[in-house]
Design an enzyme around this catalytic site. Structure first.
Site, PDB file in Angstrom:
ATOM      1  N   HIS A   1     108.809  50.967  22.941  1.00 58.35           N
ATOM      2  CA  HIS A   1     108.785  50.484  24.414  1.00 58.35           C
ATOM      3  C   HIS A   1     107.424  49.946  24.796  1.00 58.35           C
ATOM      4  O   HIS A   1     106.106  49.714  24.966  1.00 58.35           O
ATOM      5  CB  HIS A   1     108.727  51.742  25.251  1.00 58.35           C
ATOM      6  CG  HIS A   1     108.839  51.533  27.053  1.00 58.35           C
ATOM      7  ND1 HIS A   1     109.847  51.103  27.449  1.00 58.35           N
ATOM      8  CD2 HIS A   1     108.503  51.688  28.459  1.00 58.35           C
ATOM      9  CE1 HIS A   1     109.537  51.342  28.815  1.00 58.35           C
ATOM     10  NE2 HIS A   1     108.184  51.723  28.660  1.00 58.35           N
TER      11      HIS A   1
ATOM     12  N   ASP B   1     114.031  60.600  37.661  1.00 58.33           N
ATOM     13  CA  ASP B   1     113.246  59.763  38.110  1.00 58.33           C
ATOM     14  C   ASP B   1     113.441  58.576  38.950  1.00 58.33           C
ATOM     15  O   ASP B   1     112.654  58.375  39.600  1.00 58.33           O
ATOM     16  CB  ASP B   1     112.652  59.329  36.525  1.00 58.33           C
ATOM     17  CG  ASP B   1     111.837  57.767  36.327  1.00 58.33           C
ATOM     18  OD1 ASP B   1     110.656  58.639  36.983  1.00 58.33           O
ATOM     19  OD2 ASP B   1     112.327  56.865  36.306  1.00 58.33           O
TER      20      ASP B   1
ATOM     21  N   ARG C   1     107.317  57.298  45.211  1.00 53.24           N
ATOM     22  CA  ARG C   1     106.671  57.173  45.247  1.00 53.24           C
ATOM     23  C   ARG C   1     105.891  56.075  44.939  1.00 53.24           C
ATOM     24  O   ARG C   1     104.722  55.772  46.056  1.00 53.24           O
ATOM     25  CB  ARG C   1     105.735  57.547  43.335  1.00 53.24           C
ATOM     26  CG  ARG C   1     105.964  58.788  43.148  1.00 53.24           C
ATOM     27  CD  ARG C   1     106.106  59.300  41.845  1.00 53.24           C
ATOM     28  NE  ARG C   1     104.931  58.126  40.984  1.00 53.24           N
ATOM     29  CZ  ARG C   1     105.143  58.099  39.797  1.00 53.24           C
ATOM     30  NH1 ARG C   1     106.325  57.543  38.809  1.00 53.24           N
ATOM     31  NH2 ARG C   1     104.313  57.227  39.184  1.00 53.24           N
TER      32      ARG C   1
ATOM     33  N   SER D   1     107.517  59.519  34.023  1.00 51.18           N
ATOM     34  CA  SER D   1     108.438  58.766  34.192  1.00 51.18           C
ATOM     35  C   SER D   1     109.117  57.943  33.059  1.00 51.18           C
ATOM     36  O   SER D   1     110.062  58.117  33.143  1.00 51.18           O
ATOM     37  CB  SER D   1     107.854  57.958  35.378  1.00 51.18           C
ATOM     38  OG  SER D   1     108.847  56.559  35.957  1.00 51.18           O
TER      39      SER D   1
ATOM     40  N   LYS E   1     112.872  58.629  30.405  1.00 52.90           N
ATOM     41  CA  LYS E   1     113.882  57.289  30.290  1.00 52.90           C
ATOM     42  C   LYS E   1     113.956  57.266  28.493  1.00 52.90           C
ATOM     43  O   LYS E   1     115.200  56.952  27.660  1.00 52.90           O
ATOM     44  CB  LYS E   1     113.362  56.151  30.617  1.00 52.90           C
ATOM     45  CG  LYS E   1     113.349  56.004  32.389  1.00 52.90           C
ATOM     46  CD  LYS E   1     113.115  55.549  33.024  1.00 52.90           C
ATOM     47  CE  LYS E   1     111.435  55.297  33.278  1.00 52.90           C
ATOM     48  NZ  LYS E   1     111.041  54.316  34.694  1.00 52.90           N
TER      49      LYS E   1
HETATM   50  N1  URA Z   1     106.428  52.315  34.737  1.00 53.69           N
HETATM   51  C1  URA Z   1     107.763  53.389  34.622  1.00 53.69           C
HETATM   52  O1  URA Z   1     108.584  53.422  34.510  1.00 53.69           O
HETATM   53  N2  URA Z   1     107.010  54.132  35.413  1.00 53.69           N
HETATM   54  C2  URA Z   1     106.242  54.072  36.451  1.00 53.69           C
HETATM   55  O2  URA Z   1     105.776  55.932  37.054  1.00 53.69           O
HETATM   56  C3  URA Z   1     105.482  53.866  36.556  1.00 53.69           C
HETATM   57  C4  URA Z   1     105.886  52.347  35.659  1.00 53.69           C
END
Ligand code: URA
Ligand code: CA
Length: 436
Positions: free
Chosen positions: A82, A161, A168, A183, A187
């Site tokens: 990632h 998320d 946020r 976050s 994923k």
């Molecule tokens: N990328 C994400 O997936 N989550 C965040 O909180 C910030 C950047």
């Protein structure tokens, strides 16, 4: 349990229990906890942070909030990779086949681009016929048979998320290391991999602008991995200038093919060898980093990784011939050079500005609904540290519209993104640190 008590506890700098964090995430997803309470909690986290255990609890609560990929029918250590988001980052198109060619299964779900960063799924769609959507069973079957599949992230992965990130975004609570780390990791964990290699970008084109913050984010994510039993390695890499030369979907596929043929840009090739080596090591294919890196180099040199890309393209409905003849990719009608106005050395390239310029050319989306042009983009001719003479092109615009005002605007944006210095330029390292 009462939400207000949990908010108060975090406000006062105390630790939340696993049950309290689950209560918050489940309540928020089901609609029982309103946005204003979740916002207050997020702000308390912003100021008081979270312990490693709290961060891992939040990650797992979010990972469990929706679908979770079950990769257990695929033998071997499934390794995912990632990137925290860069400009012109083509690494997945190279690393997925490279790792698979070494026998490390890669069952990858990728995203689309938004704003100044591109997405792997859009790049794959530049390959004629390539299907980014497979059924769950087709996806698993393909990884079992050829060791790799790259598809569009589908279904209902980590809805908690999605909701929290949206909240946020409008409550000034994005920039919290534990919230970002959980976050991202939620994923990855919901996507099912056993081990994860993270490319944490740092610099002007990255989400994290400073090296200190990038290291703290990397440490938080590696720690989450350790807490939840998913081996995680984070490599902190330079995003003070775009990666490679190409920015734009078909242009980046071509760059990936060049790299797999051993003729790619030096920085992109090096980054792929480093990230690839960590993938092979986590996948149990090498005893040491040096051995893994040599193996990764061998997979590029022998053409094995390129061969695996062809298998991947064919398995998902595309034409593998394209990996030998990239001229079959969609190409833009106009190629307009951007000449430098002065002599000097390139001292800085604003990666984010180039990402925005590529988006304005049509290569990316300003909003999720925008339709992109797969052929357009930017090819850099000069990178940081390169000498340039007045009149010499610093880059080339690949465009499908060439009205004078538009071209002038794009040309101006390119020039503004480049800083040309009269002094000697020290090039920043590509790899800053590895966090394990
Ligand atoms: N990328 C994400 O997936 N989550 C965040 O909180 C910030 C950047
Ligand atoms: Ca690139």
């Amino acid at each position: 349990m009462r939400t207000v008590d949990i908010i108060q506890k975090k406000r006062d700098g105390k630790l939340l229990s696993t049950e309290e964090i689950e209560f918050l995430i489940e309540g928020y997803c089901s609609g029982e906890i309103p946005d204003y309470q979740m916002s207050a909690w997020a702000m308390a986290v912003y100021f008081n942070g979270m312990s490693a255990k709290e961060t891992a609890d939040l990650t797992m609560a979010m990972a469990r909030s929706g679908d979770q990929a079950d990769l257990t029918s695929i033998p071997g250590v499934k390794v995912d990779k990632h990137s925290t988001g860069g400009v012109g980052d083509t690494t997945t198109l190279i690393l997925a086949p490279l790792a698979a060619a070494a026998g490390v299964p890669v069952a990858k779900m990728s995203g689309r681009g938004l704003g100044h960063t591109g997405g792997t799924v859009d790049k794959l769609e530049a390959i004629d016929g390539y299907r980014v959507e497979l059924t769950k069973e087709q996806f698993l079957q393909q990884v079992r048979s050829i060791g790799v599949s790259v598809i569009s992230q589908s279904g209902n992965i980590t809805p908690a998320d999605k909701m929290l990130y949206g909240l946020r975004d409008v409550t000034a609570t994005v920039d919290s290391i534990p919230l970002i780390a959980s976050s991202i990791m939620s994923k990855k964990i919901a996507s099912g991999a056993d081990a994860i290699v993270l490319d944490v970008k740092t610099g002007s084109g990255a989400f994290m602008k400073t090296l200190d913050d990038s290291i703290r984010l990397a440490q938080a994510m590696v720690e989450i991995g350790a807490q939840v039993g998913r081996a995680t390695v984070a490599v902190i890499t330079n995003m003070d200038e775009p990666l490679g030369f190409a920015i734009g979907n078909a242009l980046e596929v071509r760059e990936a093919v060049d790299t797999l043929q051993g003729a790619g840009p030096a920085d992109l090739t090096e980054l792929c060898l480093v990230l690839g080596a960590h993938m092979l090591q986590l996948g149990g294919k090498a005893a040491s980093y040096d051995e893994a890196r040599a193996a990764a180099g061998q997979l590029l040199a022998s053409g094995a990784a390129l061969g695996k890309l062809k298998e991947l393209i064919a398995a998902q409905g595309g034409k593998p011939a394209l990996a030998d003849r990239p001229e079959l990719l969609p190409a833009a009608e106009f190629q307009v050079p951007v000449p430098a106005l002065e002599d000097g050395t390139v001292s800085h390239i604003d990666a984010e500005a180039l990402g925005v310029t590529a988006m304005m050319l049509g290569a990316g989306r300003a909003t999720k609904e925008d339709v992109i042009d797969l052929a357009v983009g930017i090819v850099l001719r000069k990178k940081v540290g390169d000498r340039v003479a007045a009149g010499e092109p610093i880059a080339e615009l690949h465009m499908n519209r060439n009205e004078p005002m538009f071209t002038e605007d794009m040309t101006q944006r390119m020039r503004n993104a480049y800083t040309i210095s009269q002094e000697a330029v020290e090039k920043a390292p590509l790899i800053y640190a590895v966090v394990t």
